[in-house]
Design an enzyme around this catalytic site. Structure first.
Site, PDB file in Angstrom:
ATOM      1  NE  ARG A 211     -37.344   4.548 -62.565  1.00  0.00           N
ATOM      2  CZ  ARG A 211     -37.729   5.080 -63.717  1.00  0.00           C
ATOM      3  NH1 ARG A 211     -36.872   5.282 -64.678  1.00  0.00           N
ATOM      4  NH2 ARG A 211     -38.995   5.383 -63.898  1.00  0.00           N
TER       5      ARG A 211
ATOM      6  NE  ARG B 237     -33.640   4.475 -69.643  1.00  0.00           N
ATOM      7  CZ  ARG B 237     -34.744   5.212 -69.820  1.00  0.00           C
ATOM      8  NH1 ARG B 237     -35.364   5.201 -70.977  1.00  0.00           N
ATOM      9  NH2 ARG B 237     -35.212   5.966 -68.843  1.00  0.00           N
TER      10      ARG B 237
ATOM     11  NE  ARG C 158     -35.137  -1.770 -72.130  1.00  0.00           N
ATOM     12  CZ  ARG C 158     -35.555  -1.600 -73.377  1.00  0.00           C
ATOM     13  NH1 ARG C 158     -35.216  -2.470 -74.306  1.00  0.00           N
ATOM     14  NH2 ARG C 158     -36.332  -0.581 -73.690  1.00  0.00           N
TER      15      ARG C 158
ATOM     16  CG  ASP D 298     -42.181   0.406 -64.309  1.00  0.00           C
ATOM     17  OD1 ASP D 298     -41.181   1.108 -64.520  1.00  0.00           O
ATOM     18  OD2 ASP D 298     -43.345   0.856 -64.291  1.00  0.00           O
TER      19      ASP D 298
ATOM     20  CE1 TYR E 188     -46.800   7.238 -65.859  1.00  0.00           C
ATOM     21  CE2 TYR E 188     -47.082   7.075 -63.485  1.00  0.00           C
ATOM     22  CZ  TYR E 188     -46.350   7.488 -64.573  1.00  0.00           C
ATOM     23  OH  TYR E 188     -45.174   8.160 -64.383  1.00  0.00           O
TER      24      TYR E 188
HETATM   25  O1  CP3 Z   1     -34.946   1.795 -58.974  1.00  0.00           O
HETATM   26  C1  CP3 Z   1     -34.610   0.760 -59.591  1.00  0.00           C
HETATM   27  O2  CP3 Z   1     -33.466   0.567 -60.025  1.00  0.00           O
HETATM   28  C2  CP3 Z   1     -35.640  -0.345 -59.736  1.00  0.00           C
HETATM   29  C3  CP3 Z   1     -36.396  -0.331 -60.925  1.00  0.00           C
HETATM   30  C4  CP3 Z   1     -37.489   0.690 -61.158  1.00  0.00           C
HETATM   31  C5  CP3 Z   1     -37.894   1.037 -62.476  1.00  0.00           C
HETATM   32  N1  CP3 Z   1     -38.985   1.826 -62.400  1.00  0.00           N
HETATM   33  C6  CP3 Z   1     -37.244   0.549 -63.694  1.00  0.00           C
HETATM   34  C7  CP3 Z   1     -37.473   1.239 -64.981  1.00  0.00           C
HETATM   35  C8  CP3 Z   1     -38.340   1.376 -60.293  1.00  0.00           C
HETATM   36  C9  CP3 Z   1     -38.322   1.422 -58.765  1.00  0.00           C
HETATM   37  C10 CP3 Z   1     -39.284   2.086 -61.080  1.00  0.00           C
HETATM   38  C11 CP3 Z   1     -40.380   2.893 -60.522  1.00  0.00           C
HETATM   39  C12 CP3 Z   1     -41.223   3.698 -61.408  1.00  0.00           C
HETATM   40  N2  CP3 Z   1     -41.667   3.393 -62.663  1.00  0.00           N
HETATM   41  C13 CP3 Z   1     -41.796   4.940 -61.038  1.00  0.00           C
HETATM   42  C14 CP3 Z   1     -41.651   5.593 -59.692  1.00  0.00           C
HETATM   43  C15 CP3 Z   1     -40.344   6.283 -59.530  1.00  0.00           C
HETATM   44  C16 CP3 Z   1     -40.174   7.512 -60.378  1.00  0.00           C
HETATM   45  O3  CP3 Z   1     -39.276   7.503 -61.219  1.00  0.00           O
HETATM   46  O4  CP3 Z   1     -40.924   8.490 -60.172  1.00  0.00           O
HETATM   47  C17 CP3 Z   1     -42.545   5.396 -62.133  1.00  0.00           C
HETATM   48  C18 CP3 Z   1     -43.320   6.693 -62.202  1.00  0.00           C
HETATM   49  C19 CP3 Z   1     -42.460   4.403 -63.153  1.00  0.00           C
HETATM   50  C20 CP3 Z   1     -43.145   4.407 -64.487  1.00  0.00           C
HETATM   51  C21 CP3 Z   1     -42.172   4.415 -65.596  1.00  0.00           C
HETATM   52  N3  CP3 Z   1     -41.343   3.358 -65.940  1.00  0.00           N
HETATM   53  C22 CP3 Z   1     -41.928   5.468 -66.516  1.00  0.00           C
HETATM   54  C23 CP3 Z   1     -42.604   6.828 -66.491  1.00  0.00           C
HETATM   55  C24 CP3 Z   1     -40.945   5.005 -67.394  1.00  0.00           C
HETATM   56  C25 CP3 Z   1     -40.440   5.725 -68.628  1.00  0.00           C
HETATM   57  C26 CP3 Z   1     -39.525   6.805 -68.294  1.00  0.00           C
HETATM   58  C27 CP3 Z   1     -38.132   6.311 -68.249  1.00  0.00           C
HETATM   59  O5  CP3 Z   1     -37.402   6.654 -67.289  1.00  0.00           O
HETATM   60  O6  CP3 Z   1     -37.772   5.610 -69.189  1.00  0.00           O
HETATM   61  C28 CP3 Z   1     -40.563   3.703 -66.995  1.00  0.00           C
HETATM   62  C29 CP3 Z   1     -39.543   2.834 -67.617  1.00  0.00           C
HETATM   63  C30 CP3 Z   1     -38.472   2.251 -66.745  1.00  0.00           C
HETATM   64  N4  CP3 Z   1     -38.650   1.748 -65.475  1.00  0.00           N
HETATM   65  C31 CP3 Z   1     -37.102   2.049 -67.092  1.00  0.00           C
HETATM   66  C32 CP3 Z   1     -36.478   1.418 -66.014  1.00  0.00           C
HETATM   67  C33 CP3 Z   1     -35.045   0.960 -65.899  1.00  0.00           C
HETATM   68  C34 CP3 Z   1     -36.472   2.381 -68.430  1.00  0.00           C
HETATM   69  C35 CP3 Z   1     -36.888   1.307 -69.381  1.00  0.00           C
HETATM   70  C36 CP3 Z   1     -35.878   0.973 -70.448  1.00  0.00           C
HETATM   71  O7  CP3 Z   1     -34.942   0.199 -70.186  1.00  0.00           O
HETATM   72  O8  CP3 Z   1     -36.069   1.427 -71.569  1.00  0.00           O
END
Ligand code: CP3
Length: 339
Positions: free
Chosen positions: A23, A27, A36, A72, A147
């Site tokens: 990640r 943010r 964003r 994502d 999910y």
């Molecule tokens: O790692 C990186 O920088 C690449 C981008 C990336 C995102 N999500 C961007 C994201 C990657 C590799 C993921 C993987 C992901 N997404 C996983 C597996 C890794 C982990 O964290 O366990 C999972 C379970 C998700 C599903 C997901 N996406 C959730 C549960 C959420 C909401 C929770 C949160 O952290 O906000 C997201 C949203 C998300 N994915 C954001 C980002 C940057 C935040 C979105 C925003 O900008 O509001």
């Protein structure tokens, strides 16, 4: 081209320990917030130019040794036909759940270049810009399944486990579908230019090892096996997976991702001749600078017998982490491992 990350994945000797953070584009970076601010998260994921911009941010600002495609894991579920939305503060929400034959049958096997062409375009554009290797990724089938079955995030996973124990045929049917879609999706990422691939199994750790072995592991193995022909490093990260390490080691991955709940030395002993990736607690980035340095030094030392070590956090960086702390971590890893 800085190929330190790829060398470490292959277990080759490197001048220093490479680092990237799960990640890392997100943010906690004001530069990400700015991009964003003008678009929704899903709009961002579907705009290759913006995805390129935010993928590059942690490389330019923090000096990471690898880039991870900005996207994502649930983008593929949406491409399979599951209507997806991200709610502020609540995370991902699907418009319906996938718990019966009819809803599972309604999910399609998308053509990756058609339905997720924006992902492949992002990869092609990134490869022209990057001076570090590009990691592509997907969610592992079980994590994606949770999910779809729960309709979003969950803490208890009631419906997932209920399906697994009371309707195993439906569970396997859905796993089959996600596995098929994930296989062609990751193959398309490799063809588009991804130089390594990571499978995120964020929820594997909620299962008993016997259930993991029966309901999850064969699908993980099948996906990794189908990617062998591309001859790029494959990373499998089972979060909360200290009890599943023997499986991760046999999964077909070249690199075993580790969360912070296990001492890296014990993990290295258990996985044998495989590279490891991890595993500092993401919240340890909040330590005072000198303690952070000590902590990183200790981890590097504990990992010195690894057959390749890629420094990473044990899970994604938290959104309120001060960026300068992440920057110190990168500097310390480079400085201390380069000696
Ligand atoms: O790692 C990186 O920088 C690449 C981008 C990336 C995102 N999500 C961007 C994201 C990657 C590799 C993921 C993987 C992901 N997404 C996983 C597996 C890794 C982990 O964290 O366990 C999972 C379970 C998700 C599903 C997901 N996406 C959730 C549960 C959420 C909401 C929770 C949160 O952290 O906000 C997201 C949203 C998300 N994915 C954001 C980002 C940057 C935040 C979105 C925003 O900008 O509001």
């Amino acid at each position: 081209m800085n190929d330190t990350f790829l060398k470490a994945c292959r277990g080759e000797k490197t001048d220093y320990t490479p680092i990237w953070m799960m990640r890392q584009a997100g943010r906690y970076l004001p530069e990400y917030q700015k991009v964003r601010g003008n678009v929704t998260f899903l709009e961002l994921c579907k705009s290759p130019e913006l995805c390129v911009e935010v993928t590059l941010q942690p490389i330019d600002i923090l000096n990471m040794d690898a880039a991870i495609l900005f996207s994502d894991i649930l983008i593929l579920m949406e491409a399979m036909g599951a209507p997806l939305d991200f709610h502020e503060g609540k995370g991902p929400v699907f418009a319906k759940t996938y718990r019966d034959q009819e809803s599972i049958d309604s999910l399609a096997l998308p053509d990756p270049d058609e339905e997720t062409g924006f992902v492949m375009e992002t990869i092609r554009l990134l490869r022209k810009e990057l001076k570090v290797p590009l990691i592509g990724f997907a969610g592992a089938p079980f994590t994606c399944l949770t999910y779809l079955v729960e309709g979003g995030s969950s803490k208890v996973f009631w419906d997932t486990k209920k399906m697994m124990y009371t309707q195993p045929h439906l569970f396997h049917l859905l796993m089959e579908k996600i596995t098929a879609a994930t296989t062609i999706y990751l193959q398309a990422q490799a063809k588009a230019g991804a130089q390594a691939l990571q499978l995120f199994d964020s929820w594997a750790g909620i299962l008993a090892p016997c259930d993991y072995e029966k309901f999850v592991f064969p699908y993980v193995q099948r996906i990794l096996e189908s990617l062998r022909l591309f001859e790029i490093p494959l990373i499998y990260f089972a979060n909360n997976g200290a009890t599943l390490l023997e499986y991760s080691a046999r999964s077909g991955a070249d690199v075993v991702g580790l969360d912070w709940r296990i001492n890296i030395r014990d993990a290295i002993y258990k996985v044998g001749k495989k590279a490891v990736q991890g595993n500092i607690d993401p919240f340890a980035l909040l330590l005072p600078k000198d303690e952070l340095k000590q902590r990183i030094g200790k981890l590097l030392d504990d990992a010195r017998d690894a057959h390749g070590h890629i420094f990473n956090l044990g899970h994604g960086i938290h959104q309120f982490t001060p960026p300068e702390q992440a920057k110190y971590a990168v500097e310390f890893v480079h400085e201390l491992s380069g000696r």
